[in-house]
Design a protein around this motif. Structure first.
Motif, PDB file in Angstrom:
ATOM      1  N   GLN A  40     -38.874   6.987  31.544  1.00 43.14           N
ATOM      2  CA  GLN A  40     -39.512   8.297  31.342  1.00 43.14           C
ATOM      3  C   GLN A  40     -38.481   9.422  31.434  1.00 43.14           C
ATOM      4  O   GLN A  40     -38.471  10.340  30.621  1.00 43.14           O
ATOM      5  N   THR A  41     -37.614   9.299  32.441  1.00 43.56           N
ATOM      6  CA  THR A  41     -36.552  10.309  32.598  1.00 43.56           C
ATOM      7  C   THR A  41     -35.589  10.280  31.412  1.00 43.56           C
ATOM      8  O   THR A  41     -35.207  11.322  30.866  1.00 43.56           O
ATOM      9  N   ALA A  42     -35.186   9.081  30.991  1.00 45.63           N
ATOM     10  CA  ALA A  42     -34.274   8.946  29.863  1.00 45.63           C
ATOM     11  C   ALA A  42     -34.897   9.460  28.573  1.00 45.63           C
ATOM     12  O   ALA A  42     -34.223  10.070  27.737  1.00 45.63           O
ATOM     13  N   ALA A  43     -36.196   9.226  28.402  1.00 47.37           N
ATOM     14  CA  ALA A  43     -36.889   9.699  27.204  1.00 47.37           C
ATOM     15  C   ALA A  43     -36.932  11.222  27.159  1.00 47.37           C
ATOM     16  O   ALA A  43     -36.739  11.833  26.097  1.00 47.37           O
ATOM     17  N   PHE A  44     -37.168  11.835  28.317  1.00 42.46           N
ATOM     18  CA  PHE A  44     -37.185  13.304  28.370  1.00 42.46           C
ATOM     19  C   PHE A  44     -35.817  13.873  27.991  1.00 42.46           C
ATOM     20  O   PHE A  44     -35.710  14.801  27.189  1.00 42.46           O
ATOM     21  N   LEU A  45     -34.753  13.290  28.586  1.00 38.08           N
ATOM     22  CA  LEU A  45     -33.404  13.765  28.288  1.00 38.08           C
ATOM     23  C   LEU A  45     -33.041  13.552  26.822  1.00 38.08           C
ATOM     24  O   LEU A  45     -32.431  14.421  26.180  1.00 38.08           O
ATOM     25  N   ALA A  46     -33.423  12.401  26.270  1.00 43.29           N
ATOM     26  CA  ALA A  46     -33.101  12.104  24.875  1.00 43.29           C
ATOM     27  C   ALA A  46     -33.805  13.063  23.933  1.00 43.29           C
ATOM     28  O   ALA A  46     -33.214  13.563  22.965  1.00 43.29           O
ATOM     29  N   SER A  47     -35.098  13.324  24.170  1.00 40.43           N
ATOM     30  CA  SER A  47     -35.836  14.255  23.312  1.00 40.43           C
ATOM     31  C   SER A  47     -35.301  15.669  23.442  1.00 40.43           C
ATOM     32  O   SER A  47     -35.178  16.416  22.456  1.00 40.43           O
ATOM     33  N   PHE A  48     -34.940  16.047  24.681  1.00 43.48           N
ATOM     34  CA  PHE A  48     -34.386  17.390  24.926  1.00 43.48           C
ATOM     35  C   PHE A  48     -33.071  17.577  24.171  1.00 43.48           C
ATOM     36  O   PHE A  48     -32.860  18.579  23.478  1.00 43.48           O
ATOM     37  N   ILE A  49     -32.154  16.593  24.304  1.00 42.11           N
ATOM     38  CA  ILE A  49     -30.852  16.677  23.636  1.00 42.11           C
ATOM     39  C   ILE A  49     -31.015  16.664  22.116  1.00 42.11           C
ATOM     40  O   ILE A  49     -30.327  17.395  21.389  1.00 42.11           O
ATOM     41  N   THR A  50     -31.951  15.857  21.625  1.00 41.66           N
ATOM     42  CA  THR A  50     -32.176  15.782  20.174  1.00 41.66           C
ATOM     43  C   THR A  50     -32.652  17.116  19.619  1.00 41.66           C
ATOM     44  O   THR A  50     -32.149  17.600  18.586  1.00 41.66           O
ATOM     45  N   ILE A  51     -33.638  17.710  20.292  1.00 40.19           N
ATOM     46  CA  ILE A  51     -34.166  19.002  19.828  1.00 40.19           C
ATOM     47  C   ILE A  51     -33.088  20.080  19.894  1.00 40.19           C
ATOM     48  O   ILE A  51     -32.916  20.886  18.967  1.00 40.19           O
ATOM     49  N   ILE A  52     -32.308  20.077  21.006  1.00 41.21           N
ATOM     50  CA  ILE A  52     -31.241  21.066  21.141  1.00 41.21           C
ATOM     51  C   ILE A  52     -30.223  20.909  20.013  1.00 41.21           C
ATOM     52  O   ILE A  52     -29.784  21.889  19.395  1.00 41.21           O
ATOM     53  N   ALA A  53     -29.826  19.678  19.720  1.00 38.27           N
ATOM     54  CA  ALA A  53     -28.835  19.420  18.677  1.00 38.27           C
ATOM     55  C   ALA A  53     -29.348  19.851  17.310  1.00 38.27           C
ATOM     56  O   ALA A  53     -28.614  20.469  16.523  1.00 38.27           O
ATOM     57  N   ILE A  54     -30.603  19.526  17.001  1.00 42.88           N
ATOM     58  CA  ILE A  54     -31.176  19.891  15.699  1.00 42.88           C
ATOM     59  C   ILE A  54     -31.223  21.407  15.544  1.00 42.88           C
ATOM     60  O   ILE A  54     -30.833  21.968  14.507  1.00 42.88           O
TER      61      ILE A  54
END
Length: 448
Positions: free
Chosen positions: A100-114
């Motif tokens: 759950q923690t990894a998923a939050f970080l991954a989605s956060f980083i993806t949105i920031i990068a996009i």
């Protein structure tokens, strides 16, 4: 909300953020001179952009409202739509809590990068490529948004203006254009190929006129060819042949008592028509323009314009003649190496890639330019290369004296009655060259 719907919302938010980023950078980067040119060509939108640049507060307030609102919405939508899919992926390797923690970080980083790439970096780089053209296209929609968000715009603008007043900072854009700005533009134009290198140098020389003293260009006292009022015709003819100039001072007794000057054209006309060369027989004596030696070349041009003359006598504070200057001398400074002269007449002769033979009376600005030096030491204490050597050595230089500075060695090659005729400048210090410490008694720390 399905994944497709979430992605569509994210795309819409990215497009909105890109619009505001483009609007922001295009207004900030737009050059007022270019906008004025577009307005003169009939584009009314350019006038509106210039008015907004004068008072950009409302414009940037709307931009920041839009960017921050989109950033918040993008984070909420992106995290909520992408996290479940990342969590399903991470559940294959991690515990539920860790996934759950990894998923939050991954989605956060993806949105920031996009958002960083498509809503910030790309539109801003696009806006910098042609800001004026984009600014005039953005000004209409932005004015609609300024009107729509007027209450919020007013609130934030007043708050920001109050903060500027409290900090005593200027709230308006400074549109003053300095000579440094113009020179920077011409240098950029030369690098881009819009201006030829020589054209750029001529423009730089024009601005340099205001800082160059008349003494850096004038013909010095010891090189002036002059006549006495009662010189015989044979003396006048011999002097013209030996030292052909456009004008000659005419003096009474010595050079410090100037009566006027004679134009070489008048003398040639009398010779061609068979008339005698004598001031007692009709040779015209013109009133000489006398100027102080502390004027800049810009001021000299003004003096020539006001007096309708192109020849002047230069005197010092003791009313002693120190030189003469002509309009052609000033214009030669402006034109630089565009004025064709023979090598033997040049003050700076480049022998090879690492050595130059320079006349001692060469203006120090020309020496710095030829050697690609920003500024020589104690710059305000001298005006010529000979003066530089005297200041550095703290005495009148003699033949073989040398000074080393910034990787260049300045060696006196010829001295005529205490006047430095020729200086050899070499890049890099030759092994046989005497050090400045032994020549002048200065500290080694003074010579990097």
């Amino acid at each position: 909300m399905t994944l497709t719907q979430s992605l569509l919302v994210i795309v819409a938010l990215i497009a909105t953020s890109a619009f505001f980023s483009l609007a922001e950078i295009s207004l900030a980067a737009s050059r007022r001179l270019r906008l004025r040119q577009m307005a003169d060509e009939g584009d009314l939108r350019a006038e509106r952009v210039m008015r907004i640049q004068e008072q950009p507060g409302h414009y940037f307030t709307v931009v920041q409202i839009g960017l921050n609102a989109v950033a918040i919405l993008g984070g909420v939508v992106g995290e909520g739509s992408l996290s479940p899919y990342f969590q399903e992926l991470f559940d294959l390797w991690l515990s539920p809590t860790a996934s759950q923690t990894a998923a939050f970080l991954a989605s956060f980083i993806t949105i920031i990068a996009i958002f960083l790439i498509f809503a910030d970096l790309f539109p801003k780089r696009l806006g910098m490529s042609n800001p004026e053209r984009l600014a005039v296209r953005m000004v209409g929609p932005m004015q609609v948004l300024i009107t729509a968000f007027k209450p919020l715009v007013w609130l934030f603008t007043v708050s920001t203006d109050l903060l500027f007043k409290l900090l005593r900072m200027p709230a308006e854009r400074d549109e003053k254009i300095t000579s440094a700005d113009i020179l920077a533009m011409t240098e950029a134009g030369a690098r881009a190929g819009v201006l030829a290198q020589r054209e750029q140098q001529v423009i730089a020389n024009v601005f340099e006129l205001d800082t160059r003293p008349v003494s850096s260009v004038m013909t010095s006292r010891d090189r002036i060819a002059w006549f006495l009022r009662d010189d015989a015709e044979s003396v006048l003819r011999a002097r013209i042949v030996a030292e052909p100039f456009s004008a000659y001072p005419v003096c009474d007794g010595d050079i410090d008592h100037v009566l006027g000057y004679v134009d070489a054209k008048d003398m040639f006309q009398r010779v061609l028509s068979g008339q005698p060369l004598s001031f007692d027989h009709g040779l015209t004596l013109h009133k000489a323009l006398v100027i102080p030696d502390r004027l800049s070349l810009t001021e000299v041009l003004e003096q020539f314009q006001q007096a309708h003359e192109d020849f002047a006598i230069v005197v010092n504070e003791y009313s002693l003649v120190v030189g003469v200057i002509t309009l052609n001398d000033v214009m030669s400074t402006v034109m630089g190496d565009l004025v064709g002269v023979q090598d033997e007449e040049q003050q700076i002769v480049k022998r090879d890639e690492n050595s130059w033979l320079i006349d001692g009376v060469t203006p120090i600005q020309d020496v710095e330019r030829a050697l690609d030096l920003e500024e020589l030491p104690h710059r305000d204490e001298y005006e010529t290369l000979a003066g530089f050597l005297m200041v550095m050595l703290r005495r009148v230089p003699k033949r073989t004296d040398s000074v080393t500075w910034a990787g260049y060695t300045f060696e006196v090659m010829d001295v005529d009655s205490y006047r430095i005729d020729q200086v050899m400048v070499t890049r890099g210090k030759p092994a046989a060259t005497a050090d400045l410490v032994s020549e002048a008694g200065l500290s080694p720390a003074a010579n990097p």
